[in-house]
Design a protein around this motif. Sequence first.
Motif, PDB file in Angstrom:
ATOM      1  N   ASP A 404       5.581   5.189   5.379  1.00 28.33           N
ATOM      2  CA  ASP A 404       6.821   4.464   5.108  1.00 28.33           C
ATOM      3  C   ASP A 404       6.550   3.359   4.087  1.00 28.33           C
ATOM      4  O   ASP A 404       5.573   2.609   4.216  1.00 28.33           O
ATOM      5  N   ALA A 405       7.404   3.259   3.057  1.00 27.66           N
ATOM      6  CA  ALA A 405       7.182   2.299   1.973  1.00 27.66           C
ATOM      7  C   ALA A 405       7.122   0.863   2.473  1.00 27.66           C
ATOM      8  O   ALA A 405       6.284   0.063   2.039  1.00 27.66           O
ATOM      9  N   GLU A 406       7.998   0.520   3.414  1.00 23.68           N
ATOM     10  CA  GLU A 406       8.012  -0.844   3.954  1.00 23.68           C
ATOM     11  C   GLU A 406       6.704  -1.159   4.669  1.00 23.68           C
ATOM     12  O   GLU A 406       6.153  -2.261   4.546  1.00 23.68           O
ATOM     13  N   TYR A 407       6.192  -0.186   5.388  1.00 27.84           N
ATOM     14  CA  TYR A 407       4.963  -0.412   6.145  1.00 27.84           C
ATOM     15  C   TYR A 407       3.735  -0.411   5.239  1.00 27.84           C
ATOM     16  O   TYR A 407       2.729  -1.055   5.541  1.00 27.84           O
ATOM     17  N   GLN A 408       3.830   0.286   4.106  1.00 32.77           N
ATOM     18  CA  GLN A 408       2.748   0.242   3.118  1.00 32.77           C
ATOM     19  C   GLN A 408       2.551  -1.191   2.634  1.00 32.77           C
ATOM     20  O   GLN A 408       1.412  -1.674   2.523  1.00 32.77           O
ATOM     21  N   VAL A 409       3.652  -1.866   2.369  1.00 33.99           N
ATOM     22  CA  VAL A 409       3.599  -3.266   1.918  1.00 33.99           C
ATOM     23  C   VAL A 409       3.044  -4.155   3.033  1.00 33.99           C
ATOM     24  O   VAL A 409       2.215  -5.038   2.795  1.00 33.99           O
ATOM     25  N   ALA A 410       3.491  -3.897   4.266  1.00 37.87           N
ATOM     26  CA  ALA A 410       3.050  -4.723   5.399  1.00 37.87           C
ATOM     27  C   ALA A 410       1.546  -4.608   5.617  1.00 37.87           C
ATOM     28  O   ALA A 410       0.867  -5.600   5.909  1.00 37.87           O
ATOM     29  N   ILE A 411       1.012  -3.415   5.471  1.00 40.74           N
ATOM     30  CA  ILE A 411      -0.428  -3.208   5.645  1.00 40.74           C
ATOM     31  C   ILE A 411      -1.203  -3.955   4.553  1.00 40.74           C
ATOM     32  O   ILE A 411      -2.226  -4.594   4.821  1.00 40.74           O
ATOM     33  N   ALA A 412      -0.713  -3.883   3.330  1.00 34.87           N
ATOM     34  CA  ALA A 412      -1.363  -4.589   2.226  1.00 34.87           C
ATOM     35  C   ALA A 412      -1.307  -6.097   2.441  1.00 34.87           C
ATOM     36  O   ALA A 412      -2.307  -6.803   2.256  1.00 34.87           O
ATOM     37  N   HIS A 413      -0.157  -6.619   2.861  1.00 37.04           N
ATOM     38  CA  HIS A 413      -0.001  -8.061   3.089  1.00 37.04           C
ATOM     39  C   HIS A 413      -0.913  -8.549   4.217  1.00 37.04           C
ATOM     40  O   HIS A 413      -1.323  -9.708   4.237  1.00 37.04           O
ATOM     41  N   ALA A 414      -1.224  -7.657   5.149  1.00 36.38           N
ATOM     42  CA  ALA A 414      -2.101  -8.032   6.268  1.00 36.38           C
ATOM     43  C   ALA A 414      -3.571  -7.944   5.889  1.00 36.38           C
ATOM     44  O   ALA A 414      -4.449  -8.175   6.740  1.00 36.38           O
ATOM     45  N   GLY A 415      -3.840  -7.632   4.617  1.00 37.54           N
ATOM     46  CA  GLY A 415      -5.230  -7.566   4.151  1.00 37.54           C
ATOM     47  C   GLY A 415      -5.918  -6.253   4.480  1.00 37.54           C
ATOM     48  O   GLY A 415      -7.153  -6.188   4.566  1.00 37.54           O
ATOM     49  N   GLY A 416      -5.142  -5.181   4.634  1.00 40.33           N
ATOM     50  CA  GLY A 416      -5.714  -3.916   5.067  1.00 40.33           C
ATOM     51  C   GLY A 416      -6.445  -3.125   4.006  1.00 40.33           C
ATOM     52  O   GLY A 416      -7.315  -2.306   4.335  1.00 40.33           O
ATOM     53  N   ILE A 417      -6.128  -3.360   2.734  1.00 40.45           N
ATOM     54  CA  ILE A 417      -6.700  -2.517   1.689  1.00 40.45           C
ATOM     55  C   ILE A 417      -8.197  -2.741   1.510  1.00 40.45           C
ATOM     56  O   ILE A 417      -8.991  -1.790   1.406  1.00 40.45           O
ATOM     57  N   ARG A 418      -8.618  -3.995   1.484  1.00 39.09           N
ATOM     58  CA  ARG A 418     -10.039  -4.280   1.245  1.00 39.09           C
ATOM     59  C   ARG A 418     -10.949  -3.641   2.308  1.00 39.09           C
ATOM     60  O   ARG A 418     -11.931  -2.976   1.945  1.00 39.09           O
ATOM     61  N   PRO A 419     -10.683  -3.811   3.610  1.00 35.76           N
ATOM     62  CA  PRO A 419     -11.575  -3.162   4.580  1.00 35.76           C
ATOM     63  C   PRO A 419     -11.500  -1.634   4.544  1.00 35.76           C
ATOM     64  O   PRO A 419     -12.478  -0.954   4.834  1.00 35.76           O
ATOM     65  N   LEU A 420     -10.333  -1.101   4.174  1.00 39.52           N
ATOM     66  CA  LEU A 420     -10.235   0.357   4.045  1.00 39.52           C
ATOM     67  C   LEU A 420     -11.125   0.851   2.910  1.00 39.52           C
ATOM     68  O   LEU A 420     -11.839   1.856   3.046  1.00 39.52           O
ATOM     69  N   VAL A 421     -11.091   0.137   1.805  1.00 41.52           N
ATOM     70  CA  VAL A 421     -11.954   0.515   0.674  1.00 41.52           C
ATOM     71  C   VAL A 421     -13.425   0.395   1.067  1.00 41.52           C
ATOM     72  O   VAL A 421     -14.256   1.253   0.728  1.00 41.52           O
ATOM     73  N   ARG A 422     -13.753  -0.656   1.798  1.00 41.63           N
ATOM     74  CA  ARG A 422     -15.144  -0.838   2.244  1.00 41.63           C
ATOM     75  C   ARG A 422     -15.605   0.340   3.101  1.00 41.63           C
ATOM     76  O   ARG A 422     -16.751   0.786   3.004  1.00 41.63           O
ATOM     77  N   LEU A 423     -14.698   0.859   3.922  1.00 40.18           N
ATOM     78  CA  LEU A 423     -15.052   1.965   4.817  1.00 40.18           C
ATOM     79  C   LEU A 423     -15.193   3.303   4.090  1.00 40.18           C
ATOM     80  O   LEU A 423     -15.623   4.286   4.690  1.00 40.18           O
ATOM     81  N   GLN A 454      -8.660  -3.092  -7.620  1.00 36.53           N
ATOM     82  CA  GLN A 454      -9.303  -4.407  -7.653  1.00 36.53           C
ATOM     83  C   GLN A 454     -10.320  -4.576  -6.520  1.00 36.53           C
ATOM     84  O   GLN A 454     -11.269  -5.354  -6.644  1.00 36.53           O
ATOM     85  N   SER A 455     -10.131  -3.833  -5.444  1.00 40.65           N
ATOM     86  CA  SER A 455     -11.071  -3.891  -4.313  1.00 40.65           C
ATOM     87  C   SER A 455     -12.265  -2.971  -4.527  1.00 40.65           C
ATOM     88  O   SER A 455     -13.117  -2.846  -3.639  1.00 40.65           O
ATOM     89  N   GLY A 456     -12.304  -2.307  -5.678  1.00 42.19           N
ATOM     90  CA  GLY A 456     -13.440  -1.441  -6.001  1.00 42.19           C
ATOM     91  C   GLY A 456     -13.313  -0.037  -5.440  1.00 42.19           C
ATOM     92  O   GLY A 456     -14.327   0.621  -5.162  1.00 42.19           O
ATOM     93  N   GLY A 457     -12.071   0.444  -5.314  1.00 44.58           N
ATOM     94  CA  GLY A 457     -11.854   1.727  -4.658  1.00 44.58           C
ATOM     95  C   GLY A 457     -12.197   2.962  -5.468  1.00 44.58           C
ATOM     96  O   GLY A 457     -12.516   4.006  -4.882  1.00 44.58           O
ATOM     97  N   ILE A 458     -12.155   2.876  -6.778  1.00 45.31           N
ATOM     98  CA  ILE A 458     -12.316   4.105  -7.576  1.00 45.31           C
ATOM     99  C   ILE A 458     -13.715   4.726  -7.467  1.00 45.31           C
ATOM    100  O   ILE A 458     -13.832   5.942  -7.218  1.00 45.31           O
ATOM    101  N   PRO A 459     -14.811   3.975  -7.645  1.00 43.90           N
ATOM    102  CA  PRO A 459     -16.140   4.618  -7.572  1.00 43.90           C
ATOM    103  C   PRO A 459     -16.400   5.349  -6.249  1.00 43.90           C
ATOM    104  O   PRO A 459     -16.834   6.514  -6.276  1.00 43.90           O
ATOM    105  N   PRO A 460     -16.134   4.736  -5.078  1.00 37.85           N
ATOM    106  CA  PRO A 460     -16.400   5.490  -3.842  1.00 37.85           C
ATOM    107  C   PRO A 460     -15.459   6.683  -3.661  1.00 37.85           C
ATOM    108  O   PRO A 460     -15.860   7.706  -3.098  1.00 37.85           O
ATOM    109  N   LEU A 461     -14.219   6.572  -4.173  1.00 36.78           N
ATOM    110  CA  LEU A 461     -13.311   7.724  -4.091  1.00 36.78           C
ATOM    111  C   LEU A 461     -13.842   8.884  -4.932  1.00 36.78           C
ATOM    112  O   LEU A 461     -13.780  10.040  -4.505  1.00 36.78           O
TER     113      LEU A 461
END
Length: 525
Positions: A404-423, A454-461
Motif C-alpha cells: 500500500d502506497a500510504e504504508y510505504q511512506v510510513a515504513i520509510a518515515h519510521a526509518g525502515g529502509i536503512r536496516p532493510l538495506v543492511r540486511l 542513499q542507504s547503499g542498496g544498489i551494490p548488495p542488490l
Amino acid sequence: ITPLVALLGSSDSGVQQQAARTLLGLAAKNPANQVAIAKAGGIHALITLLDSSNASVLQQAIGALLSLAANGDVHATITKAGGIPLLVKLLESSHGDVQRQAAGVLLSLAAKNADTQLAITRAGGIPPLVRLLDSLDTGVQKWAAGALQNLAVNAANQVTVTQAGAIPPLVRLLHSPDTGVQQQAAGVLRNLAGNASNRVAIAQAGGIPSLVLLLGGSHAGVQQQVIGVLWNLAVDAANQVAIIQAGCIPLLVKLWGSPNLHVRQWAEGLLWNLASSTDDLRNQTAIIRAGGISNVVNLLDSSEDPAVQEAAAGLLLCLAVNAGNQVTIVQAGGVRPLVKLLSSADTGVQKCAAGALQNLAANIDNQFAIIHAGSIPELVRLLYSSDVEVQKRAAGTLKNLAVDAEYQVAIAHAGGIRPLVRLLESSDIGVQQQVTGALWNLAVHAVNEIAIVQSGGIPPLVRLLCSPDVHVQQRAAGTLWNLAANSDNEVAITQAGGVHRLIELLGSSDAGVQQQAAGALLSLA
C-alpha cells in the motif's frame, strides 16, 4: 544412633525390630539423621535384615531404608551394600507392605541416576515391577508405576518395560479412582512414548481415549502428565488424528484457563503442535470450533508469562496461515496484543508475534488494523535483532504491509529502509527473500527509491542477482527495475555490474526471474 545401629545385629528379633523402628522414626524427613545413620553403618545393617525370616523385622528394616532413600546422598551406599538385588527379590513378597516399600526404595534410587537405573534393570527389577501394576493394592500400584517411570527415562529401558507387558496394565490404571495412581501411570506412558514403537503400542492399547478422558479432571498433576503423554504421542500423524477424534481440543482449550502455570503451558504447547501439523487441517478446524481463537486472544491480553505468550502467539501464527482464520483473529481483537508483544524482551515471543502478524498482513483488509495498532516502529526495531528468525519475520511483515502506497511512506518515515538495506548482506536465504521483497514493494514509491540508493542498496542488490535462490533473484531484479526508473540510478546500477548480471538472468529457467530481469534491462536501456 550408633548404639541403635549396633542393636540391628542382635540375635533377638524383638530387639532388631525395635531398633529398626526407632531408626525409621529418626530418619523420617530428617536429612541430618539420615546422613548420620548412614555414617554409623546403619544402611549395611538394615540391608542385612532384608534377608530376615521375621516379617515384622523385615517390614521395619525396609521401612527405615525407604525413609533413608529419600536422601540422594545415601543412594550410592545402598547400591554398594548390595541392596538392589535384595530389594528386587522383595518385590515378589506375599506381603503388600513389603512390595510397596521395596518398590518405593527402587523408585527413589532410580531417580535421575543412570547407573542405578542400569543396576536395577540388570538385577531383573523391571518384570516384577510390571507385575505389581496388577496388584489390588493402590499403594503398590502407585510405587511400582513410579519406579517404572524413573526407569523409563532410559531409552533402553523403554523397550524393556514394554517387552515386559507394561502398556496394557498402565492404560488400565489410567481409570483408577486414585489420582496418585493415574499420575504415575501417565508418567510412565509419557516416558515410554519417547519410543516410536511404544507410541503405536499405546494407541493400540486404547491409551489415547483414556488419556483424553483424564484431561477433564481437576487434578493438575494428572493433567500435566497426560498432556506430556499426548505431546509425545502426537509426533505421529496417525495419533494426532486419534487425539482429535477423542475430543482433546475442547479440553485443551479449557485448560488454558487452568490456575496451574505448568498445565497452561503444556496445554498451549500441545495445541500449538497440533495446529502446526501441515498434513491435516482438521486439527486447526477443531481448535476454531472449540473457541480456540478467542481464548488465545484473551490469554495474550492477560498473561505476562513469556512462555505462555510465545505459545499463544505461536498458535495464532499457525492458525493465521488460513485466510478465513486471519479474519477471525482480527475480529477477535488479536492484532493489538500481538503488536504489543513485538516489544517483548523475549526472542521467542518476538518471533511468534511477528510471524503471526506476517501471516495476518497477507490479507489486505487486515493491514489497516495492524498499522494503526502501532506495528511499524516495533517491526523496524526488530530488523536490528541479532536473531535471524526475528529479522526474517519482521521484514516479511513489512513486505506484506508495503503493498500500500500510504504504508510505504510510513515504513520509510519510521526509518525502515536503512536496516532493510543492511540486511541485504545477511547470509540467510530466508532473510534475503523477505528483505528483497520488502524493498521491491517500497521502491515503487519515488521518494523511497532515493532513500534505498542513499542507504547503499544498489551494490548488495546487484550481488544478490547471483543468489542460488530464484525468489531472491526475482525480487532483487524487481527492486532494481523499480530503482532504474530514476535516471541517476541507471548509472549506479550499471557501474555496480548490474547490466551484465541481469543479462545472465535472462537465461534463467524461472519465468518470474526472466520477466524481472528483462524489465530492469528495458529501463536501463
